[in-house]
Design an enzyme around this catalytic site. Structure first.
Site, PDB file in Angstrom:
ATOM      1  N   ARG A   1       0.813  -1.216   0.000  1.00 15.02           N
ATOM      2  CA  ARG A   1       0.000   0.000   0.000  1.00 15.02           C
ATOM      3  C   ARG A   1       0.852   1.274   0.000  1.00 15.02           C
ATOM      4  O   ARG A   1       0.407   2.319  -0.460  1.00 15.02           O
ATOM      5  CB  ARG A   1      -0.921   0.007   1.224  1.00 15.02           C
ATOM      6  CG  ARG A   1      -2.001  -1.062   1.174  1.00 15.02           C
ATOM      7  CD  ARG A   1      -2.879  -0.999   2.419  1.00 15.02           C
ATOM      8  NE  ARG A   1      -3.746  -2.163   2.518  1.00 15.02           N
ATOM      9  CZ  ARG A   1      -4.898  -2.312   1.889  1.00 15.02           C
ATOM     10  NH1 ARG A   1      -5.326  -1.368   1.076  1.00 15.02           N
ATOM     11  NH2 ARG A   1      -5.624  -3.397   2.055  1.00 15.02           N
TER      12      ARG A   1
ATOM     13  N   CYS B   1      -7.658  -1.614  -2.373  1.00 16.24           N
ATOM     14  CA  CYS B   1      -7.832  -0.335  -1.694  1.00 16.24           C
ATOM     15  C   CYS B   1      -8.535   0.649  -2.618  1.00 16.24           C
ATOM     16  O   CYS B   1      -7.967   1.094  -3.599  1.00 16.24           O
ATOM     17  CB  CYS B   1      -6.466   0.226  -1.299  1.00 16.24           C
ATOM     18  SG  CYS B   1      -6.554   1.690  -0.291  1.00 16.24           S
TER      19      CYS B   1
ATOM     20  N   VAL C   1      -5.887  12.430  11.547  1.00 17.72           N
ATOM     21  CA  VAL C   1      -4.429  12.283  11.593  1.00 17.72           C
ATOM     22  C   VAL C   1      -4.030  11.089  10.733  1.00 17.72           C
ATOM     23  O   VAL C   1      -4.466   9.965  10.970  1.00 17.72           O
ATOM     24  CB  VAL C   1      -3.943  12.091  13.048  1.00 17.72           C
ATOM     25  CG1 VAL C   1      -2.436  11.868  13.077  1.00 17.72           C
ATOM     26  CG2 VAL C   1      -4.320  13.295  13.898  1.00 17.72           C
ATOM     27  N   SER C   2      -3.223  11.335   9.710  1.00 17.20           N
ATOM     28  CA  SER C   2      -2.792  10.279   8.790  1.00 17.20           C
ATOM     29  C   SER C   2      -1.298  10.416   8.531  1.00 17.20           C
ATOM     30  O   SER C   2      -0.854  11.435   7.997  1.00 17.20           O
ATOM     31  CB  SER C   2      -3.559  10.369   7.466  1.00 17.20           C
ATOM     32  OG  SER C   2      -2.909   9.593   6.462  1.00 17.20           O
TER      33      SER C   2
ATOM     34  N   ASP D   1       0.878  -0.285  15.960  1.00 11.43           N
ATOM     35  CA  ASP D   1       1.774  -1.356  15.514  1.00 11.43           C
ATOM     36  C   ASP D   1       2.350  -2.174  16.674  1.00 11.43           C
ATOM     37  O   ASP D   1       3.044  -3.165  16.440  1.00 11.43           O
ATOM     38  CB  ASP D   1       2.923  -0.779  14.672  1.00 11.43           C
ATOM     39  CG  ASP D   1       2.506  -0.479  13.239  1.00 11.43           C
ATOM     40  OD1 ASP D   1       1.384  -0.865  12.857  1.00 11.43           O
ATOM     41  OD2 ASP D   1       3.297   0.133  12.504  1.00 11.43           O
TER      42      ASP D   1
ATOM     43  N   ILE E   1      -7.251   3.069  15.775  1.00 10.60           N
ATOM     44  CA  ILE E   1      -6.629   3.519  14.522  1.00 10.60           C
ATOM     45  C   ILE E   1      -7.159   2.745  13.319  1.00 10.60           C
ATOM     46  O   ILE E   1      -7.595   3.330  12.334  1.00 10.60           O
ATOM     47  CB  ILE E   1      -5.089   3.397  14.586  1.00 10.60           C
ATOM     48  CG1 ILE E   1      -4.540   4.091  15.843  1.00 10.60           C
ATOM     49  CG2 ILE E   1      -4.442   3.957  13.311  1.00 10.60           C
ATOM     50  CD1 ILE E   1      -4.719   5.582  15.889  1.00 10.60           C
TER      51      ILE E   1
END
Length: 424
Positions: free
Chosen positions: A93, A117, A163-164, A307, A329
Site C-alpha cells: 500500500r 484499496c 491524523v494520517s 503497531d 486507529i
C-alpha cells in the site's frame, strides 16, 4: 510456502541490534525521486517492502544500488517513466508515496491503486485531496490514480480530516518543490515523519514543525543530493522488549532511541518490568516475573502505537489479571486473537475492544499469520508455548522484520524456517 516451526517454551535473553525503521525507509526512498543529484542512505533494512520499493524506483528510471552495511545509493537524475505499475504496487500500500514526488518534480505521475484499496477506504483519498489543493488535477482511470499539474504545484493550507501518517508524508514531499508556502494542520507527529523531514531538509528543502501537529514547508526550486542514516525501528525495538517480558528474560536492544517509545516503555513498567535506558540502548529485565495485565488504547503518536497492539495483546493473554485493549486507529486489527485462542488464550472481542483474561501457559498449535504485526505476535507466542507451533504465511513477517529468525535464535529461540508443500 514458507512457514516457521517453533519449539517452546524458552526464555529469550541477550542483546539484539535494531534495524533501520521500515516506516522511515519507505517514504525516504520514494522522497529520493525529488533529488536531481545522487543520494546515499545508510541503515536501510533488508525487507520485502524495501525490495518492492527499489523495484518501483528502477521501473521509473532511478538507478538504485545496494552497498555494504545496509547502504543504498540512489540516482534519480535520469527518471524517464512516470508510472508505478500494478504488478509491483499490488503487494504494498505504501506505493502511493510515489505519486507526490513525481507530480512535484515532473508535473505528472501515475500510481496503480494499491491492491484491494478503493479511494475512501483507507486515507488514499487524503493523499489525493492534498495534491488537489496544491493545484494538481487528479483522475482515476482503469485502476490508476493519475496526477497532472501545469507548471509547479502551489503552496496551500491543508487541514487533515484525520491524523494520517501516509497523507502527511505525501503532502510534505509534494510541498518541498511547490511555489510558495504550505502548512499542514492536524499533521501526524510520528518519529518517521521527523526523519523524512530531516532527510528532505538535507537535500535543500525548508521544512519546520515536523513532530508537531503543524508542519510548514517553504517551497524551493530544486533539491540536491545528501547522505542520511535511517532512524532505528521503534516497533522492532518494542517487539523485542515484549519478547523479554513474556518469556521471563532480559534483553538489551542496541542502536535504538528510547524517546520514540515513551508510551510503550511506560506500559512495560506498568506491567512490572524493569526498563533501563541509555542514549542508544534499552534494556528490559523481567526479573523472572510474570507480567501484570495492562490496559491499552491505541492512539496517534505520541500515544500508544497501533503497531504494538498485537504484541501487547500477547503480553496480556499471559499476564496476571484481566485487561482491555482498545484499537482506535484501524478496523479489523484483532485477527491474531482467534489464533491465540487456538493456543489456549482466553479473550473476547467486543467491537473495537478486546478483553484479555491472563492464563499461565499457552500450548503449541498450527496458526496462520494475517498481517505483519499479528504474525510476529504468533511467533513470540510459539516461543513461550508448550510444544511445537507452526506459523503459516510468514511472508507477512519478511515485509517488516529483518533477519527475524537469526535474531531470535541468538536470544535462545528454537525456531526454523521451512518450505511446506502448497495445499489446496
Amino acid at each position: 510456502m514458507e512457514k516457521f516451526r517453533v519449539h517452546g517454551p524458552f526464555t529469550l535473553s541477550g542483546t539484539v541490534d535494531i534495524s533501520g525503521a521500515k516506516n522511515a525507509a519507505l517514504p525516504i526512498l520514494f522522497a529520493a525521486i525529488l533529488a536531481e543529484e545522487p543520494v546515499i542512505l545508510t541503515n536501510v533494512p533488508n525487507l520485502k517492502d524495501v525490495e518492492t520499493t527499489v523495484k518501483i524506483l528502477r521501473k521509473l528510471g532511478v538507478v538504485v544500488e545496494r552497498a555494504e552495511n545496509n547502504a543504498v545509493h540512489i540516482d534519480a537524475s535520469k527518471i524517464d517513466h512516470y508510472v508505478a505499475p500494478y504488478e509491483l504496487v499490488k503487494t504494498m500500500r505504501a506505493s502511493i508515496w510515489a505519486l507526490a514526488p513525481l507530480v512535484a518534480r515532473f508535473h505528472q505521475g501515475q500510481v496503480s491503486l494499491p491492491g484491494g484499496c478503493t479511494i475512501g477506504a483507507r486515507p488514499v483519498d487524503m493523499h489525493i485531496a492534498g495534491l488537489e489543493k496544491m493545484g494538481a488535477t487528479i483522475t482515476l482511470d482503469e485502476g490508476y490514480v493519475k496526477a497532472e499539474v501545469n507548471g509547479r504545484l502551489t503552496g496551500a493550507r491543508i487541514l487533515m480530516d484525520k491524523v494520517s501518517v501516509g497523507a502527511t508524508l505525501s503532502v510534505m514531499m509534494a510541498a518541498t518543490l511547490a511555489k510558495g508556502t504550505t502548512t499542514i494542520e492536524n499533521a501526524a507527529r510520528e518519529p518517521e515523519i521527523v526523519d523524512t523531514a530531516i532527510f528532505l531538509n538535507k537535500m535543500g528543502a525548508k521544512i519546520t514543525g515536523a513532530g508537531t501537529d503543524t508542519i510548514t514547508i517553504e517551497g524551493v526550486e530544486r533539491l540536491g543530493g545528501c547522505e542520511h542514516h535511517i532512524v532505528p525501528d521503534r516497533i522492532e525495538t518494542g517487539t523485542f522488549l515484549v519478547a523479554a517480558a513474556i518469556s521471563g528474560g532480559r534483553i538489551t536492544c542496541r542502536g535504538t532511541k528510547a524517546d520514540t517509545l515513551d508510551a510503550v516503555i511506560e506500559k512495560l513498567r506498568e506491567a512490572g518490568m524493569q526498563v533501563d535506558v541509555t542514549e542508544n540502548s534499552i534494556t528490559l529485565d523481567s526479573l523472572g516475573m510474570r507480567p501484570k495485565a495492562v490496559n491499552i488504547r491505541t492512539m496517534p503518536h505520541p500515544g500508544f502505537p497501533t503497531d504494538m497492539q498485537a504484541q501487547f495483546t500477547l503480553l496480556n493473554v499471559v499476564a496476571n489479571g484481566t485487561s482491555k485493549i482498545t484499537e482506535t486507529i484501524f478496523e479489523n486489527r484483532f485477527m491474531h486473537i482467534p489464533e491465540l485462542i487456538r493456543m489456549g488464550a482466553k479473550a473476547e472481542i467486543e467491537g473495537n475492544t478486546a478483553i484479555c483474561h491472563g492464563v499461565e501457559n499457552l500450548s503449541g498449535a498450527e496458526v496462520m499469520a494475517t498481517d505483519l504485526r499479528a504474525s510476529i505476535s504468533l511467533v513470540l507466542a510459539g516461543c513461550i508455548a508448550n510444544g511445537q507451533t507452526i506459523v503459516d504465511r510468514i511472508y507477512h513477517i519478511d515485509r517488516g522484520y529483518e533477519h527475524i529468525e537469526d535474531k531470535l535464535q541468538k536470544l535462545g529461540a528454537r525456531i526454523e524456517r521451512f518450505n511446506a508443500p502448497f495445499e489446496e
